[in-house]
Design an enzyme around this catalytic site. Structure first.
Site, short mmCIF file in Angstrom:
data_model
loop_
_atom_site.label_atom_id
_atom_site.label_comp_id
_atom_site.label_asym_id
_atom_site.label_seq_id
_atom_site.Cartn_x
_atom_site.Cartn_y
_atom_site.Cartn_z
N CYS A 279 10.17 53.03 75.79
CA CYS A 279 11.19 52.89 74.76
C CYS A 279 10.77 51.83 73.73
O CYS A 279 9.78 52.02 73.06
CB CYS A 279 12.55 52.61 75.39
SG CYS A 279 13.93 52.86 74.23
N HIS B 88 12.94 57.52 78.62
CA HIS B 88 13.06 56.63 79.77
C HIS B 88 12.66 57.35 81.06
O HIS B 88 13.47 58.09 81.62
CB HIS B 88 14.50 56.12 79.90
CG HIS B 88 14.88 55.12 78.86
ND1 HIS B 88 14.66 53.78 79.01
CD2 HIS B 88 15.47 55.27 77.64
CE1 HIS B 88 15.10 53.14 77.93
NE2 HIS B 88 15.59 54.03 77.09
N GLU C 173 12.49 56.18 83.96
CA GLU C 173 13.34 55.70 85.06
C GLU C 173 14.71 56.36 85.06
O GLU C 173 15.44 56.27 86.05
CB GLU C 173 13.48 54.17 84.98
CG GLU C 173 14.41 53.63 83.91
CD GLU C 173 13.85 53.58 82.52
OE1 GLU C 173 14.53 53.03 81.62
OE2 GLU C 173 12.72 54.09 82.29
#
Length: 205
Positions: free
Chosen positions: A84, A185, A187
């Site tokens: 990001c 992202h 994650e």
């Protein structure tokens, strides 16, 4: 003990989630604000959430960190992943509330998303397709979670590893030698994101 993955803590990242995701794919993670740990790390991950200027200022406020990153990544060839705003910091500058200097590792600048269709909302938030632009061993096509209002405008098309579309094409990933950055992202992208992190751990630039 295996390779050490340094997850850089500079007060501007989604550290807990990224840490958990890296651990889930078997990484030996050192969450650190210590430049010496980064100098010794085998791989480096730079997260980032928020405004470009705040993240750039935060990174430079950590004693010796930018020098350590330059030494270990730019000069030492350690595999690097920016996430990001951590990816956006690879640019020469970010144009959010003025012009602010980035790391300058990949030619380009970070500008606000300006969709050609007024119905398209900014920020670009939620799940969207990732399409490979330039083949890369870590990047694959699929669907990932995005959350950003500014995007990386790369000067060299060869540095664009993947793209997405939000009213107009946007860069989803950049890559140059041992340096990789993703706008989305991992994650928060479930299996697609974990698989990317797993490939990053296996990547030998």
């Amino acid at each position: 003990m295996g390779e050490i993955v340094a997850l850089v803590d500079y007060g501007a990242g989604n550290l807990h989630s990224v840490h958990n995701a890296l651990k889930a794919v078997g990484a030996n993670v050192a969450v650190t604000a210590d430049a010496e740990v980064v100098r010794r790390a085998d791989r480096i991950v730079l997260p980032g959430v928020g405004a470009f200027k705040a993240c750039a200022d935060g990174l430079r406020a950590v004693p010796g960190m930018v020098d350590a990153l330059e030494e270990r990544v730019k000069n030492g060839g350690a595999p690097f992943l920016g996430i990001c705003v951590g990816m956006q910091l690879l640019a020469a500058r970010g144009l959010e509330h003025g012009s602010h200097e980035g790391l300058g590792w990949i030619a380009g600048e970070v500008r606000i998303i300006e969709p050609t269709d007024a119905r398209i909302k900014v920020p670009h938030m939620g799940w969207n397709d990732v399409s490979v632009s330039t083949p890369h061993p870590v990047i694959e096509g699929g669907e990932a979670y995005f959350l950003h209002s500014y995007h990386f405008m790369a000067e060299d098309a060869d540095d664009i590893a993947a793209h997405t579309s939000h009213g107009s094409p946007l860069v989803a990933a950049v890559a140059k030698n041992n340096i990789l950055g993703v706008q989305y992202h991992p994650e928060k992208s479930q299996k697609f994101g974990l698989d990317l992190l797993k490939r990053f751990l296996e990547w030998k630039p």
